[in-house]
Design a protein around this motif. Structure first.
Motif, PDB file in Angstrom:
ATOM      1  N   PRO A 123      54.749   0.325 -36.944  1.00 35.94           N
ATOM      2  CA  PRO A 123      54.453   1.497 -36.302  1.00 35.94           C
ATOM      3  C   PRO A 123      53.447   2.363 -36.989  1.00 35.94           C
ATOM      4  N   VAL A 124      52.462   3.160 -36.189  1.00 38.65           N
ATOM      5  CA  VAL A 124      51.457   3.827 -36.486  1.00 38.65           C
ATOM      6  C   VAL A 124      51.973   5.323 -37.084  1.00 38.65           C
ATOM      7  N   ALA A 125      52.756   6.064 -36.037  1.00 39.60           N
ATOM      8  CA  ALA A 125      53.287   7.438 -36.670  1.00 39.60           C
ATOM      9  C   ALA A 125      54.293   7.831 -35.822  1.00 39.60           C
ATOM     10  N   PRO A 126      54.875   8.769 -36.204  1.00 38.64           N
ATOM     11  CA  PRO A 126      56.095   9.219 -35.222  1.00 38.64           C
ATOM     12  C   PRO A 126      55.417   9.772 -33.870  1.00 38.64           C
ATOM     13  N   GLY A 127      56.129   9.230 -32.972  1.00 39.06           N
ATOM     14  CA  GLY A 127      55.953   9.303 -31.518  1.00 39.06           C
ATOM     15  C   GLY A 127      54.603   8.607 -31.143  1.00 39.06           C
ATOM     16  N   ARG A 128      54.055   7.632 -31.932  1.00 39.91           N
ATOM     17  CA  ARG A 128      53.049   6.949 -31.518  1.00 39.91           C
ATOM     18  C   ARG A 128      53.647   5.666 -32.319  1.00 39.91           C
ATOM     19  N   ASP A 129      54.238   4.663 -32.245  1.00 43.54           N
ATOM     20  CA  ASP A 129      54.781   3.545 -32.908  1.00 43.54           C
ATOM     21  C   ASP A 129      53.641   2.388 -32.174  1.00 43.54           C
ATOM     22  N   LEU A 130      53.356   2.494 -31.075  1.00 39.77           N
ATOM     23  CA  LEU A 130      52.682   1.235 -30.610  1.00 39.77           C
ATOM     24  C   LEU A 130      51.549   1.707 -29.572  1.00 39.77           C
ATOM     25  N   LEU A 131      50.384   1.887 -29.879  1.00 40.88           N
ATOM     26  CA  LEU A 131      49.227   2.196 -29.293  1.00 40.88           C
ATOM     27  C   LEU A 131      48.633   0.954 -28.445  1.00 40.88           C
ATOM     28  N   SER A 132      48.568   1.365 -27.018  1.00 35.74           N
ATOM     29  CA  SER A 132      48.160   0.342 -26.018  1.00 35.74           C
ATOM     30  C   SER A 132      46.961   1.047 -24.981  1.00 35.74           C
ATOM     31  N   GLU A 133      46.256  -0.032 -24.698  1.00 33.16           N
ATOM     32  CA  GLU A 133      45.286   0.136 -23.855  1.00 33.16           C
ATOM     33  C   GLU A 133      45.626   0.459 -22.471  1.00 33.16           C
ATOM     34  N   SER A 134      46.958  -0.254 -22.235  1.00 30.72           N
ATOM     35  CA  SER A 134      47.143  -0.353 -20.806  1.00 30.72           C
ATOM     36  C   SER A 134      48.862   0.194 -20.827  1.00 30.72           C
ATOM     37  N   ARG A 135      49.282   0.569 -19.387  1.00 34.96           N
ATOM     38  CA  ARG A 135      50.601   0.787 -19.383  1.00 34.96           C
ATOM     39  C   ARG A 135      51.602  -0.372 -19.647  1.00 34.96           C
ATOM     40  N   GLU A 136      51.205  -1.755 -19.691  1.00 38.04           N
ATOM     41  CA  GLU A 136      52.265  -2.820 -19.841  1.00 38.04           C
ATOM     42  C   GLU A 136      51.982  -3.039 -21.436  1.00 38.04           C
ATOM     43  N   VAL A 137      53.248  -3.421 -21.803  1.00 39.46           N
ATOM     44  CA  VAL A 137      53.311  -3.751 -23.359  1.00 39.46           C
ATOM     45  C   VAL A 137      54.194  -4.782 -23.415  1.00 39.46           C
ATOM     46  N   THR A 138      54.032  -5.484 -24.385  1.00 34.39           N
ATOM     47  CA  THR A 138      55.020  -6.772 -24.702  1.00 34.39           C
ATOM     48  C   THR A 138      55.575  -6.594 -26.287  1.00 34.39           C
ATOM     49  N   VAL A 139      56.843  -6.800 -26.499  1.00 30.99           N
ATOM     50  CA  VAL A 139      57.441  -6.502 -27.757  1.00 30.99           C
ATOM     51  C   VAL A 139      58.064  -7.516 -28.197  1.00 30.99           C
ATOM     52  N   PRO A 140      57.735  -8.424 -29.294  1.00 33.35           N
ATOM     53  CA  PRO A 140      58.825  -9.389 -29.860  1.00 33.35           C
ATOM     54  C   PRO A 140      59.986  -8.959 -30.332  1.00 33.35           C
ATOM     55  N   VAL A 141      61.066  -9.181 -30.084  1.00 35.54           N
ATOM     56  CA  VAL A 141      62.473  -8.869 -30.354  1.00 35.54           C
ATOM     57  C   VAL A 141      63.039  -9.883 -31.492  1.00 35.54           C
ATOM     58  N   HIS A 142      63.776  -9.640 -32.593  1.00 35.25           N
ATOM     59  CA  HIS A 142      64.488 -10.421 -33.243  1.00 35.25           C
ATOM     60  C   HIS A 142      65.827  -9.667 -33.465  1.00 35.25           C
ATOM     61  N   VAL A 143      67.030 -10.476 -33.787  1.00 34.92           N
ATOM     62  CA  VAL A 143      68.320  -9.816 -33.918  1.00 34.92           C
ATOM     63  C   VAL A 143      68.510 -10.162 -35.561  1.00 34.92           C
ATOM     64  N   SER A 144      69.098  -9.286 -36.268  1.00 31.11           N
ATOM     65  CA  SER A 144      69.758  -9.314 -37.344  1.00 31.11           C
ATOM     66  C   SER A 144      71.275  -9.151 -37.095  1.00 31.11           C
ATOM     67  N   HIS A 145      72.019 -10.040 -37.630  1.00 30.89           N
ATOM     68  CA  HIS A 145      73.448  -9.824 -37.343  1.00 30.89           C
ATOM     69  C   HIS A 145      74.326 -10.250 -38.561  1.00 30.89           C
ATOM     70  N   HIS A 146      75.445  -9.289 -38.934  1.00 33.95           N
ATOM     71  CA  HIS A 146      75.856  -9.560 -40.155  1.00 33.95           C
ATOM     72  C   HIS A 146      77.472  -9.597 -40.071  1.00 33.95           C
ATOM     73  N   GLY A 147      77.740  -9.905 -38.705  1.00 31.46           N
ATOM     74  CA  GLY A 147      79.118 -10.257 -38.181  1.00 31.46           C
ATOM     75  C   GLY A 147      79.849 -11.699 -38.874  1.00 31.46           C
ATOM     76  N   ALA A 148      80.823 -11.965 -38.518  1.00 30.32           N
ATOM     77  CA  ALA A 148      81.331 -13.159 -38.756  1.00 30.32           C
ATOM     78  C   ALA A 148      81.097 -14.377 -37.969  1.00 30.32           C
ATOM     79  N   GLU A 149      80.929 -13.881 -36.710  1.00 30.48           N
ATOM     80  CA  GLU A 149      80.697 -14.851 -35.491  1.00 30.48           C
ATOM     81  C   GLU A 149      79.375 -14.660 -34.971  1.00 30.48           C
ATOM     82  N   PRO A 150      78.508 -15.868 -34.577  1.00 26.82           N
ATOM     83  CA  PRO A 150      77.451 -15.558 -33.755  1.00 26.82           C
ATOM     84  C   PRO A 150      77.446 -14.683 -32.741  1.00 26.82           C
TER      85      PRO A 150
END
Length: 676
Positions: free
Chosen positions: A561-588
């Motif tokens: 992230p760059v700054a509060p309110g401006r995490d991701l700067l984009s030259e277009s209206r379309e964005v792609t964000v890779p997402v992972h999951v961190s999970h600390h429960g007992a089951e998947p």
């Protein structure tokens, strides 16, 4: 009124002495003022509000209940800062040093007849506290860490009360779970002139044990049928009633504990055989009008509830032996606790002794608690002149404190010097503050990947040092659990919420990490680092919900992230964000990722239906960061910026959520370099 010592309960025979006492400064000839006990004399709640008063006196008349005839009358003080001498009817009955530890006096022989008795207490509260155990109380001359210290809290600051007991009595009752978590191991200490027998009963069952007392000690093992383990999800407590019989009469004491085990196994922490990830928050135990004394019992409980509501499973009670009722509420509510004594301010033989004098009382007073899972000792080399690496004597002080603690309680992990250079520790914790999201992420990764064994610490505006994780060759840098036990950034509440979200996410990237402790739960005086203000009111966190940030299951976005309110700067209206999951429960956990737009800083939608159509599928195993799933979205027509909310929905329920603020204005942000 609540009984002040729930872990060693003689509440069937007690009388509170809280309330109005006569008061005078040492320089005043007359008892011309009244103070409300147990509030420190600096506080408005005391009715005194006197500052930098080195010596003062308390006086009160008491009456011993008639039904206590034939028993010993014992006067108890929960804590008095710093030195106290107590007289009853002009007879000195006890002297105590140490502002955070309890003490008592058998006053029976000083009593006169059946009428009112006079209790007088002289309290010394030195202005120069540097060689005393004083925690965050300000000193004159000042400590090196004065900038993070607060108004002193001097005098009687925990409850005062009377108890009755026979001449032969139970002086301590230690309860620990058995190795197999199917029994309670009991060790009772007995004092007094007569031979005695101890009867133990597990409350709510038919289990009783009769134990002989030999040389003042009685030991027993009480089996538990169908044991129910204590955990944050099920904070079940087992109460043990002890009845000591002798020629002097019968003494009855109750105590409790929980069946639970906390272990260090390699680089992980385990609770009852299941991996534990610490999601902790710092709690320094100060209140606006009452100093280091909670305004009432409900306030102690409320702080735990506020921490839990923010998603935390542990509270680090910082540099303070808190009122025992706080620990009791943690036991009942299922909040894990990191407990530690008050800090000193300068290194000397006297300060080392003052620090170490807290260790045994801390373990004896609170050791039965199932909630306490970590013991802390020194903090950031305070009281060691910030110089463990440069002085073998200071290294020895840290190691000696660790050995003292572990000899008393080997069942919990202990930290010798939280946050900075370690000498002998069970947990490798570090305190790392950084105002740059990019350098924060790089440094955390380098520490956890083993690429570096030190990190920068800013001790002044233009003074940065690098602190090593270990100060002696014998302290390993690998093979122990890693915790970032202090972090946070930003000056405004919006900035702090931004750092909370992104820095905590960065910690969840790393499966090797055993947990974290955020600084801090609420503001204190000039210190405005809290999620809440000093009065425990909500602050403007710009749509960030700490409960989402600290959840058992969270989303980890591959964004610097760059700054509060401006995490991701984009030259277009379309964005792609890779997402992972961190999970600390007992089951998947698994489900589809969904998205929704709000204006920048907008709060997340609360219902699954408020999110858009199903996105990519993602799944995560416990304690293993998932692989990425790419989420694509386009800003609504006419928008040049917005907050993209991303939710993991499983079975119609939102189980994790995060967000990223997207800005199509790509001009550089002044003063923030994401590559710095």
């Amino acid at each position: 009124m609540e009984y002040p010592r729930p872990h060693f309960d003689r509440s069937h025979s007690w009388s509170s002495l809280n309330g109005e006492w006569d008061f005078r400064a040492d320089t005043e000839p007359d008892w011309n003022r009244t103070i409300t006990v147990p509030f420190a004399w600096e506080t408005p709640a005391s009715g005194i509000e006197a500052h930098w008063l080195p010596v003062a006196w308390y006086r009160r008349r008491i009456t011993i209940p008639a039904e206590w005839a034939g028993q010993r009358a014992v006067l108890h003080f929960g804590a008095v800062h710093h030195g106290a001498t107590v007289w009853v009817n002009d007879v000195e009955v006890v002297t105590h040093r140490g502002g955070y530890t309890p003490f008592e006096a058998d006053i029976t022989d000083a009593l006169r007849g059946d009428g009112p008795q006079e209790v007088v207490v002289r309290v010394s509260a030195p202005l120069d506290k540097r060689e005393l155990a004083h925690g965050k109380q300000r000193s004159i001359p000042r400590d090196d860490y004065d900038g993070v210290c607060f108004t002193p809290s001097s005098g009687i600051w925990q409850s005062v009360w009377l108890e009755a007991r026979p001449a032969t009595y139970v002086s301590a009752l230690k309860l620990r779970p058995s190795e197999g978590l199917d029994a309670i191991e009991v060790e009772a200490r007995v004092a007094g002139p007569s031979e005695s027998v101890l009867h133990l009963a597990l409350r709510g069952t038919d289990t009783t044990v009769e134990v002989p007392v030999a040389e003042g000690v009685a030991r027993a093992v009480i089996p538990v049928a169908g044991p129910r383990l204590w955990s944050p999800d099920d904070p079940h407590l087992y109460h043990v009633d002890a009845r000591l019989t002798s020629a002097d009469g019968t003494d009855e004491v109750a105590a409790y504990t929980g069946l639970r085990r906390v272990e260090v196994i390699g680089e992980d922490l385990y609770l009852n055989g299941r991996r534990l990830f610490v999601r902790g928050v710092l709690d320094q135990g100060y209140w606006p009008c009452t100093g280091i004394t909670a305004p009432d019992d409900a306030a102690l409980r409320r702080d735990i509830e506020l921490a839990a509501a923010a998603g935390y499973n542990l509270v680090r009670k910082h540099l303070k032996l808190e009122d025992p009722r706080f620990v009791h509420h943690a036991d009942v509510l299922g909040m894990l606790v990191w407990a530690e004594p008050a800090a000193t301010g300068r290194f000397s033989a006297e300060s080392v002794t003052a620090f170490e004098e807290q260790i045994a009382p801390m373990v004896e007073r609170d050791g039965n608690s199932p909630a306490i899972v970590i013991w802390g000792l020194y903090n950031e080399e305070w009281g060691l002149d910030w110089d463990i690496p440069g002085d073998p004597a200071k290294q020895q002080a840290a190691a000696q404190a660790y050995e003292l603690l572990k000899a008393l309680d080997p069942t919990r992990p202990a930290v010798d010097n939280s946050g900075w250079t370690h000498v002998r520790t069970d947990l490798l914790d570090w305190h790392y503050y950084d105002e740059s999201a990019a350098s924060w992420g790089r440094t955390v990764a380098a520490l956890l990947d083993g690429e570096q064994d030190d990190f920068p610490v800013r001790l002044g505006p233009d003074y940065v040092v690098r602190k090593k994780l270990a100060g002696v060759p014998s302290q390993p840098l690998r093979g122990l659990p890693n915790l970032n036990s202090e972090y946070g950034g930003g000056f405004t509440s919006v900035e702090r919420a931004w750092h909370l979200r992104w820095q905590t996410q960065e910690l969840r990237w790393h499966d090797r990490l055993a947990g974290y402790v955020y600084t801090e739960l609420y503001d204190i005086e000039h210190e405005s680092a809290g999620l809440l203000d000093f009065e425990r009111r909500a602050k403007d966190l710009a749509g960030v919900d700490p409960a989402d940030v600290n959840a058992e299951t969270t989303l980890v976005l591959d964004v610097v992230p760059v700054a509060p309110g401006r995490d991701l700067l984009s030259e277009s209206r379309e964005v792609t964000v890779p997402v992972h999951v961190s999970h600390h429960g007992a089951e998947p956990v698994n489900g589809h990722l969904h998205t929704a737009w709000t204006p920048v800083f907008g709060p997340a939608p609360t219902a699954p239906g408020a999110f858009g159509a199903e996105g990519p599928w993602i799944e995560a195993k416990p304690f293993v960061l998932s692989g990425p799933a790419e989420v694509g979205a386009a800003l609504p027509d006419g928008w040049t910026s917005g907050r993209l909310h991303i939710a993991l929905v499983s079975g119609g329920t939102v189980v994790a959520r995060s967000a990223v603020d997207v800005d199509t204005h790509t001009a550089p942000v002044i003063g923030d370099d994401p590559t710095a």
